[in-house]
Structures are given as structure tokens and as C-alpha cells.
Design an enzyme around this catalytic site. Structure first.
Site: not given
Ligand code: SAM
Length: 357
Positions: A190, A224, A226, A242, A278, A307
Site C-alpha cells: 500500500s 506497518p 508503507g 497506530d 489510511d 474505503k
Molecule cells: C490499511 S492499514 C494501513 C496501511 C498503511 N497505510 C501502510 O502503507 O502500511 C490500516 C491501519 O489502520 C489502523 N487503524 C484502524 N483504525 C484505527 C484507529 N481508530 N486508530 C489508529 N489506527 C487505526 C489499523 O491498525 C491498520 O494498521
């Protein structure tokens, strides 16, 4: 070159033809045009027939590229040639292009982005040089600045749609697909979404002003890492928010502070240049969060992902636009909002919100 009732050819991810049709109808209506399209499910493109008799470049001008979300490219069709003879496909295409007086800065040989269409790519690789030579010899190619891009779209090896897009107002890659390098330290694919968003949603001037060492950013839903890595690789310092872990390769940039917190309630200790987001959440909730951050001056600009797992994706995007407009209305400042279904997006779109130049 002015014929009546040009059609638009819109490339998209297979499965998003409905969204392209809803959007084409909406934008045409807004521009005072009318038209109709027929969906071929999973075709990876949509043909939208306009009723209005306008020159091709006027059609493009009324439907500017930056207004579109779901297509990867929008082309104004000027001709179609069927029954190309296997022994000489060059001449009928050359004749059609010359008859219309086309002078093009570049020519792209294209297909839909589907598995079936990929079978055409070896045919196109061997055929393209013949036609390119003929275009060169007969003065179709032009070095004039601003000469349009000529698109030759093949559904099969026997027929071609011929279309144009303005050099400075269209996606800048064949088939609307940017080929991006995966950074060595990237922990997730991503990462390419944000790299693509920088290129396709921002102008060069905006990138130069805002993606440089010393600026401050946060990444909500960073794990993680990206997206965080894309910012850190450009020298920005990043708060990565996160509860999940951030990859060592990202932390090793020395520019990232990982904070385990909820992205909806965390607040930065000072004003930031960027907030990217994201998080997997309802799009309306994300839109409201982004609007609040930008309107309150917590960040100057944002790139965020919405999304869209629902059926009515186009309606949901319009709803998010309204939420953002509502939040920004009281700032008294002009903002730009650009949204796109990127090549690296799946059931989602990515958007840029920032100050108008
Ligand atoms: C699609 S992943 C992100 C990937 C990231 N953009 C990358 O490039 O590696 C979505 C992330 O959002 C986090 N997440 C979802 N709801 C959240 C919240 N309320 N607060 C903080 N993180 C959140 C999840 O733990 C997850 O790691």
C-alpha cells in the site's frame, strides 16, 4: 476537426463500470451536456456517447481530468475502424487518422486492463512499430508543445477506437497505469498508493512546496508503515499513529516516532504540514475527521483513503464531498479537493485536500 456527438472512452478497474457511468452522467449534466452509456460488466472500460455536437477539445475542456474520480483515463473518441485486414492493418488506421487531420505529440497503443485483453499485448508489441513508422513518415506526429495524445484502443486485433486527450489535462501514463518502483524498505504494497497519489493528485508545484526535508507530518492508521516510509523517504518527520507495530525498516529512517493511540482522538503537539490517513473506517467518518483537521489548521494538507465496500460507491463519494465542503465552508479560504480511484487502490479511492494555489 469538429464532428458531432463524440463519445468518451473511460478506462477503469474491471468492476467499476457502474461508477464510471454514474460519474459520466453527473459530470456531463453539470457541464450542460447529455449522453448515455451501456455497461459491459467487468470490461475495464466504458464508452459514453455524448449527444452534443462539439469539437473534441471542447468536450475535454468541459470535462476536465481533475474532476473525474473513477476512470483511470478519459479520452474523446474521434473515429473507429472495424474489420482491419490481417495482411495490412496499418493503412486503414493511418487513413482514418489523416482524414481527421490529427497531429499528435505521442501515440499510445492501449487495451482494457483485464486478463482477456492482456492476450492482445504481444500482438500490439509487434504491430505498434509499423504504425509508428507510418505516422512519422506521413507527418501525423508533431513536436508542437501541447499537441494531444493519440490513443489507439484495441478490443481485439480487428478493430480500433481512435481517440485524443489533451497533453496537459489527462493521466500521464499509457492505459492510465503508472509503473512505480517498490521502495526496498517498504513493509507493504500500500506504500504505492501514496506514491501514486503524490503523482496523480498533486501538481509539481504542490509537491515541491510540501514534500521536502524538515516538514512535519502524521500518518493516522500507519502500521506497518508503507505510507509513513513515503513521507520519511522525502525527508519529512512523521508521527506514525497506530496500535499495531511499525516495521523496523521504517523506524530505521530515524525520522519516525511511533505513537500507539487512536487516530480519531490523537492530537498533534503543534501544527503539521501534512496529515495522511489510511484507517479502515466508514468513509463519512474519515471525511469528517479530515475536514476537522484541515479546517482547524491542525494540518495544512491531507491525503486520505476512503474505503468503499458498499454498492453505491459514487453516491458515497458525493456524500463525503458534501461532508468535507460543510466542514471547510467557514474557513473563508479556497481549497482544492481531488479524488481518484488509483491504479493501486482496490475497493477504495484516495483523495488530496490542500490550499488552493
Ligand atoms: C490499511 S492499514 C494501513 C496501511 C498503511 N497505510 C501502510 O502503507 O502500511 C490500516 C491501519 O489502520 C489502523 N487503524 C484502524 N483504525 C484505527 C484507529 N481508530 N486508530 C489508529 N489506527 C487505526 C489499523 O491498525 C491498520 O494498521
Amino acid at each position: 476537426m469538429s464532428t458531432s456527438g463524440h463519445a468518451l472512452l473511460l478506462y477503469c478497474r474491471a468492476g467499476f463500470e457502474n461508477e464510471c457511468l454514474a460519474e459520466a452522467s453527473h459530470l456531463a449534466h453539470q457541464a450542460g451536456l447529455s449522453g448515455h452509456g451501456r455497461i459491459q460488466p467487468d470490461a475495464g472500460f466504458l464508452r459514453f456517447q455524448l449527444q452534443d455536437a462539439l469539437p473534441w477539445d471542447e468536450v475535454a475542456r468541459r470535462l476536465p481530468w481533475q474532476d473525474w474520480v473513477f476512470p483511470r483515463q478519459r479520452i474523446v473518441l474521434v473515429a473507429r475502424v472495424d474489420h482491419l485486414p490481417a495482411e495490412d492493418r496499418v493503412k486503414p488506421i493511418l487513413d482514418a487518422v489523416k482524414q481527421r487531420g490529427i497531429k499528435a505529440g505521442r501515440v499510445w497503443f492501449e487495451t482494457a486492463d483485464t486478463n482477456e485483453a492482456k492476450e492482445l499485448s504481444s500482438f500490439l508489441r509487434s504491430f505498434a512499430p509499423h504504425l509508428e513508422r507510418a505516422f512519422d513518415k506521413t507527418g501525423v506526429m508533431s513536436k508542437k508543445p501541447g499537441a494531444p495524445t493519440l490513443h489507439l484502443f484495441f478490443e481485439d486485433s480487428g478493430s480500433v477506437e481512435i481517440g485524443l486527450s489533451p497533453a496537459d489535462d489527462a493521466a500521464d501514463w499509457p492505459m492510465g497505469i503508472p509503473r512505480l518502483r517498490m521502495p526496498r524498505a517498504a513493509p507493504s504494497r500500500s506504500t504505492l498508493k501514496l506514491a501514486e497519489a503524490f503523482l496523480s493528485l498533486m501538481t509539481e508545484r504542490e509537491r515541491e512546496a510540501s514534500l521536502r526535508p524538515g516538514l512535519r507530518a502524521c500518518d493516522l492508521g500507519a502500521a506497518p508503515g508503507g505510507w509513513t516510509l513515503q513521507l520519511a523517504e522525502r525527508g519529512l518527520r512523521v508521527y506514525a499513529i497506530d496500535n499495531g507495530p511499525i516495521a523496523d525498516s521504517v523506524l530505521e529512517t530515524g525520522l519516525v516516532e511511533h505513537i500507539r493511540a487512536d487516530g480519531f482522538t490523537w492530537r498533534p503537539p503543534h501544527k503539521l504540514d501534512w496529515m495522511v490517513c489510511d484507517m479502515v473506517e466508514q468513509p463519512a467518518r474519515v471525511a469528517a475527521l479530515i475536514g476537522d483537521w484541515v479546517a482547524s489548521g491542525r494540518c495544512r494538507r491531507s491525503i486520505f483513503n476512503l474505503k468503499l465496500p458498499m454498492k453505491k460507491r459514487f453516491d458515497e463519494v458525493q456524500r463525503c464531498r458534501e461532508i468535507l465542503a460543510g466542514r471547510l465552508a467557514d474557513t473563508g479560504q479556497p481549497w482544492v479537493l481531488r479524488m481518484r480511484h488509483l491504479y493501486h487502490d482496490r475497493e477504495e479511492i484516495t483523495a488530496y485536500l490542500g490550499p488552493a494555489a
